[in-house]
Design a protein around this motif. Structure first.
Motif, PDB file in Angstrom:
ATOM      1  N   ALA A  26       0.834  -1.206   0.000  1.00 50.69           N
ATOM      2  CA  ALA A  26       0.000   0.000   0.000  1.00 50.69           C
ATOM      3  C   ALA A  26       0.871   1.259   0.000  1.00 50.69           C
ATOM      4  CB  ALA A  26      -0.921  -0.009   1.220  1.00 50.69           C
ATOM      5  N   PHE A  27       1.915   1.287   0.827  1.00 55.96           N
ATOM      6  CA  PHE A  27       2.814   2.432   0.847  1.00 55.96           C
ATOM      7  C   PHE A  27       3.534   2.590  -0.484  1.00 55.96           C
ATOM      8  CE2 PHE A  27       3.000   2.484   5.655  1.00 55.96           C
ATOM      9  CZ  PHE A  27       2.439   3.740   5.752  1.00 55.96           C
ATOM     10  N   ILE A  30       1.308   4.371  -2.971  1.00 51.88           N
ATOM     11  CA  ILE A  30       1.181   5.797  -2.666  1.00 51.88           C
ATOM     12  C   ILE A  30       2.467   6.538  -3.025  1.00 51.88           C
ATOM     13  CG2 ILE A  30       0.946   7.470  -0.775  1.00 51.88           C
ATOM     14  CD1 ILE A  30      -0.876   5.378   0.603  1.00 51.88           C
ATOM     15  N   ILE A  34       3.278   9.482  -5.915  1.00 51.20           N
ATOM     16  CA  ILE A  34       3.864  10.794  -5.599  1.00 51.20           C
ATOM     17  C   ILE A  34       5.138  11.024  -6.397  1.00 51.20           C
ATOM     18  CG2 ILE A  34       4.972  12.142  -3.772  1.00 51.20           C
ATOM     19  CD1 ILE A  34       2.955  10.835  -1.814  1.00 51.20           C
TER      20      ILE A  34
END
Length: 137
Positions: A26-27, A30, A34
């Motif tokens: 999940a990180f 993200i 970015i």
């Protein structure tokens, strides 16, 4: 056989690992978003192609020109470092602090390992052992 498998699965390390993989994925999503949509365009403004991912270095060859995708490599390195930093600062550091607080609350004192013998001490011990094994004349 099934009991051993159940014990293995319910052991804390396996469950912790599964949670870490899920949170890491999940990180990663993200952080990748970015990096690809914010960081890379900022850096892309400084490269000749205007897009970091499209930046290539042409190398003339005998029959054709080879294009080395240096921008894609730099982008992957930035993405890796960003993911590693997020995982470290948002997961590892807080978990280490939590473990330290838990150990302090429980009164657990970490034992420091005794200092390893120096090279001279080891050599002297080997010498003494060899001397003790020699028959006396």
């Amino acid at each position: 056989m099934l009991q051993g498998f159940r014990d293995f699965i319910t052991r804390g390390n396996v469950i912790d690992l599964a949670v870490a993989v899920i949170i890491g994925a999940a990180f990663t999503a993200i952080v990748t978003a970015i990096v690809e949509n914010f960081v890379n365009p900022l850096i892309g403004a400084l490269v000749p192609s205007g897009n970091l991912g499209d930046w290539v270095i042409p190398v003339p060859g005998v029959f054709a020109t080879a294009n080395f995708g240096i921008g894609a490599i730099i982008s992957a390195i930035i993405n890796f470092l960003a993911v590693a930093a997020v995982v470290y600062f948002l997961l590892i550091v807080p978990m280490n602090k939590l473990a330290e607080r838990r150990a302090a609350r429980l009164g657990v004192v970490e034992e420091t390992a005794p200092a390893a013998p120096t090279q001279e001490e080891l050599l002297a011990e080997i010498r003494d052992l060899l001397a003790s094994q020699q028959p006396r004349a």
